[in-house]
Design an enzyme around this catalytic site. Structure first.
Site, mmCIF file in Angstrom:
data_model
loop_
_atom_site.group_PDB
_atom_site.id
_atom_site.type_symbol
_atom_site.label_atom_id
_atom_site.label_comp_id
_atom_site.label_asym_id
_atom_site.label_seq_id
_atom_site.Cartn_x
_atom_site.Cartn_y
_atom_site.Cartn_z
ATOM 1 N N SER A 44 43.756 38.329 33.109
ATOM 2 C CA SER A 44 44.269 39.319 34.058
ATOM 3 C C SER A 44 45.694 38.894 34.389
ATOM 4 O O SER A 44 46.084 37.737 34.166
ATOM 5 C CB SER A 44 43.394 39.379 35.313
ATOM 6 O OG SER A 44 43.243 38.102 35.894
ATOM 7 N N GLU B 243 49.223 39.233 37.129
ATOM 8 C CA GLU B 243 49.750 39.605 38.446
ATOM 9 C C GLU B 243 51.214 40.024 38.336
ATOM 10 O O GLU B 243 51.999 39.395 37.638
ATOM 11 C CB GLU B 243 49.650 38.419 39.409
ATOM 12 C CG GLU B 243 50.176 38.753 40.803
ATOM 13 C CD GLU B 243 50.091 37.576 41.756
ATOM 14 O OE1 GLU B 243 48.964 37.252 42.164
ATOM 15 O OE2 GLU B 243 51.137 36.970 42.064
ATOM 16 N N ARG C 187 44.427 36.761 53.828
ATOM 17 C CA ARG C 187 44.826 36.766 55.237
ATOM 18 C C ARG C 187 46.276 37.191 55.377
ATOM 19 O O ARG C 187 46.630 38.003 56.210
ATOM 20 C CB ARG C 187 44.639 35.368 55.845
ATOM 21 C CG ARG C 187 44.904 35.319 57.347
ATOM 22 C CD ARG C 187 45.213 33.921 57.840
ATOM 23 N NE ARG C 187 46.525 33.468 57.368
ATOM 24 C CZ ARG C 187 47.003 32.259 57.590
ATOM 25 N NH1 ARG C 187 46.275 31.371 58.255
ATOM 26 N NH2 ARG C 187 48.192 31.920 57.139
ATOM 27 N N ASP D 258 50.607 35.659 55.118
ATOM 28 C CA ASP D 258 51.411 34.593 55.731
ATOM 29 C C ASP D 258 51.665 34.914 57.196
ATOM 30 O O ASP D 258 52.101 36.024 57.528
ATOM 31 C CB ASP D 258 52.755 34.463 54.998
ATOM 32 C CG ASP D 258 52.564 34.012 53.553
ATOM 33 O OD1 ASP D 258 51.584 33.275 53.304
ATOM 34 O OD2 ASP D 258 53.360 34.413 52.700
ATOM 35 N N ALA E 13 40.669 36.153 56.126
ATOM 36 C CA ALA E 13 40.337 36.839 54.872
ATOM 37 C C ALA E 13 38.851 37.177 54.790
ATOM 38 O O ALA E 13 38.478 38.232 54.264
ATOM 39 C CB ALA E 13 40.759 35.985 53.682
ATOM 40 N N TYR F 176 42.351 27.342 46.648
ATOM 41 C CA TYR F 176 43.441 26.346 46.608
ATOM 42 C C TYR F 176 42.918 24.994 46.120
ATOM 43 O O TYR F 176 42.470 24.172 46.925
ATOM 44 C CB TYR F 176 44.069 26.205 48.001
ATOM 45 C CG TYR F 176 44.642 27.508 48.492
ATOM 46 C CD1 TYR F 176 45.966 27.852 48.238
ATOM 47 C CD2 TYR F 176 43.844 28.432 49.168
ATOM 48 C CE1 TYR F 176 46.490 29.074 48.653
ATOM 49 C CE2 TYR F 176 44.351 29.659 49.583
ATOM 50 C CZ TYR F 176 45.672 29.962 49.325
ATOM 51 O OH TYR F 176 46.174 31.180 49.725
ATOM 52 N N HIS G 206 44.959 24.436 50.845
ATOM 53 C CA HIS G 206 45.893 25.364 51.491
ATOM 54 C C HIS G 206 46.823 24.575 52.410
ATOM 55 O O HIS G 206 46.383 23.674 53.124
ATOM 56 C CB HIS G 206 45.098 26.404 52.301
ATOM 57 C CG HIS G 206 45.941 27.533 52.811
ATOM 58 N ND1 HIS G 206 46.799 27.402 53.880
ATOM 59 C CD2 HIS G 206 46.072 28.811 52.393
ATOM 60 C CE1 HIS G 206 47.413 28.555 54.094
ATOM 61 N NE2 HIS G 206 46.994 29.427 53.206
ATOM 62 N N ALA H 192 45.546 24.159 55.942
ATOM 63 C CA ALA H 192 44.172 23.709 56.187
ATOM 64 C C ALA H 192 44.145 22.362 56.896
ATOM 65 O O ALA H 192 44.982 21.491 56.630
ATOM 66 C CB ALA H 192 43.418 23.611 54.864
ATOM 67 N N ASP I 12 39.026 23.650 54.110
ATOM 68 C CA ASP I 12 39.536 24.671 53.190
ATOM 69 C C ASP I 12 38.406 25.195 52.299
ATOM 70 O O ASP I 12 38.291 26.399 52.046
ATOM 71 C CB ASP I 12 40.651 24.054 52.339
ATOM 72 C CG ASP I 12 41.523 25.102 51.673
ATOM 73 O OD1 ASP I 12 41.676 26.211 52.232
ATOM 74 O OD2 ASP I 12 42.050 24.826 50.588
ATOM 75 N N LYS J 37 34.470 33.328 52.668
ATOM 76 C CA LYS J 37 34.971 34.520 51.962
ATOM 77 C C LYS J 37 33.975 34.973 50.893
ATOM 78 O O LYS J 37 33.713 36.172 50.745
ATOM 79 C CB LYS J 37 36.341 34.227 51.323
ATOM 80 C CG LYS J 37 37.458 34.018 52.340
ATOM 81 C CD LYS J 37 38.827 33.920 51.698
ATOM 82 C CE LYS J 37 39.169 32.578 51.158
ATOM 83 N NZ LYS J 37 40.599 32.430 50.799
ATOM 84 N N PHE K 212 58.596 27.319 44.486
ATOM 85 C CA PHE K 212 57.248 27.868 44.693
ATOM 86 C C PHE K 212 56.276 26.756 45.077
ATOM 87 O O PHE K 212 55.449 26.921 45.971
ATOM 88 C CB PHE K 212 56.723 28.527 43.404
ATOM 89 C CG PHE K 212 57.349 29.844 43.063
ATOM 90 C CD1 PHE K 212 58.096 30.553 43.994
ATOM 91 C CD2 PHE K 212 57.184 30.393 41.804
ATOM 92 C CE1 PHE K 212 58.676 31.776 43.674
ATOM 93 C CE2 PHE K 212 57.752 31.618 41.471
ATOM 94 C CZ PHE K 212 58.501 32.309 42.408
ATOM 95 N N HIS L 157 43.926 34.014 35.059
ATOM 96 C CA HIS L 157 44.802 34.963 35.758
ATOM 97 C C HIS L 157 46.240 34.449 35.621
ATOM 98 O O HIS L 157 46.543 33.330 36.040
ATOM 99 C CB HIS L 157 44.403 35.019 37.237
ATOM 100 C CG HIS L 157 45.107 36.083 38.024
ATOM 101 N ND1 HIS L 157 44.890 37.433 37.824
ATOM 102 C CD2 HIS L 157 46.012 36.000 39.040
ATOM 103 C CE1 HIS L 157 45.638 38.131 38.676
ATOM 104 N NE2 HIS L 157 46.326 37.287 39.409
ATOM 105 N N ARG M 181 57.497 39.378 34.067
ATOM 106 C CA ARG M 181 58.004 39.220 32.697
ATOM 107 C C ARG M 181 56.797 39.140 31.761
ATOM 108 O O ARG M 181 55.794 38.530 32.097
ATOM 109 C CB ARG M 181 58.822 37.932 32.553
ATOM 110 C CG ARG M 181 59.892 37.713 33.578
ATOM 111 C CD ARG M 181 61.067 38.647 33.461
ATOM 112 N NE ARG M 181 61.665 38.640 32.144
ATOM 113 C CZ ARG M 181 62.877 39.111 31.896
ATOM 114 N NH1 ARG M 181 63.616 39.635 32.876
ATOM 115 N NH2 ARG M 181 63.370 39.093 30.677
#
Length: 300
Positions: A26, A28, A118, A120, A132, A152, A156, A159, A165, A172, A223, A273, A279
């Site tokens: 998949s 994104e 959830r 930011d 979430a 994560y 996270h 957390a 976490d 969820k 990132f 994913h 790109r």
């Protein structure tokens, strides 16, 4: 020595043949903000749709303007490609009634897969009213959405602990999420340990690894600092000296991602994913190498 070499070649051939379309992918994307970015996005979608991804997701910033762009891109993807298109949806900036309205609108538009987050927190914001898991429960009350949530492997950033976490992820999943998609990572062991810990506390849904093909090491570092992701020394050395060499950076980035997917596939992972950053080149090349190809191009 010759015999060992032949064995090594045979093992390599076997590991590549095992992967021949044994994996699902998949992708994104994020909503474009300029006409040039929009052209890049659609060129990428058109190229990657030939790989028949399970779904494609579109990210979302925490304000209504971005949400409208996400909504528009998602509907356009569905209309133009027929792909299963999954909008990101966050709950910190909307009331439950607003979220229900958004959910109904998506469902009526044929959008039945949502990435529930959830979102930011704005700087200095108080504790959120919804998390979430509350959003997952709300969506499931509205309709039988196919819901992905975030996970994560390296914890996270907000957390209190790794265990806290993990329990948040379990809430969820228990609320009705179908799968978790991880934050990107480069330490494969951290993902595998995390998957074991998920299984140990009774999380049964799939933990889909998020793969970031790296083409710009400086962007990656940025990132990673936001997301609490460890950048291993070996990755740093792979990109050293390539600041002005985009072609080699792409080759290195693709090579790293291919190796990660091969190792994870041998560990039983079937779904991946890809964070494309809008790109197609690296994700397409990686998928091609791993046997995920347009139907006409799949060897007999």
């Amino acid at each position: 020595m010759g015999f060992q070499h032949a064995q090594h070649i045979e093992t390599l051939n076997q590991s590549l043949s095992e992967l021949n379309r044994a994996i699902n992918v998949s992708f994104e994307f994020f909503p474009p903000t300029t006409e040039t970015m929009e052209q890049t996005l659609w060129a990428s979608i058109e190229r990657l749709q030939t790989l028949k991804p399970k779904f494609v997701s579109v990210t979302y910033g925490a304000n209504s303007g971005t949400r409208d762009r996400t909504h528009k891109v998602i509907k356009a993807i569905k209309e133009r490609t027929g792909l299963a298109a999954a909008p990101h949806l966050t709950c910190i900036d909307s009331t439950p009634d607003e979220l229900r309205q958004i959910a109904r609108d998506y469902w009526q538009s044929g959008i039945k897969h949502i990435v529930a987050l959830r979102g930011d927190l704005p700087q200095g914001a108080a504790k959120p009213q919804m998390y979430a898991n509350d959003l997952v429960a709300l969506l499931k009350e509205e309709a039988d959405f196919d819901i992905s949530v975030a996970a994560y492997p390296e914890v996270h950033p907000e957390a209190k602990s790794a265990q806290a976490d993990l329990l948040a992820l379990k809430r969820k999943m228990d609320a009705g999420a179908n799968r978790a998609i991880t934050q990107f990572f480069f330490d494969v062991e951290s993902y595998l340990r995390f998957r074991d810990r998920c299984a140990a506390i009774g999380i049964e849904g799939e933990i889909v690894p998020g793969i970031l093909p790296v083409s710009n090491y400086n962007t990656l570092k940025k990132f990673a600092s936001f997301a609490n992701v460890k950048v291993p020394k070996w990755l740093h050395s792979q990109f050293a000296g390539l600041e002005n060499d985009q072609t080699t950076r792409n080759l290195v980035g693709a090579s790293v991602a291919i190796e990660m997917v091969k190792v994870l596939s041998r560990e039983g992972v079937q779904d991946f994913h890809f964070y494309t950053l809008n790109r197609s080149e690296l994700s397409y090349a990686i998928c091609h190498t791993l046997g995920v190809r347009p139907e006409a191009a799949v060897p007999a």
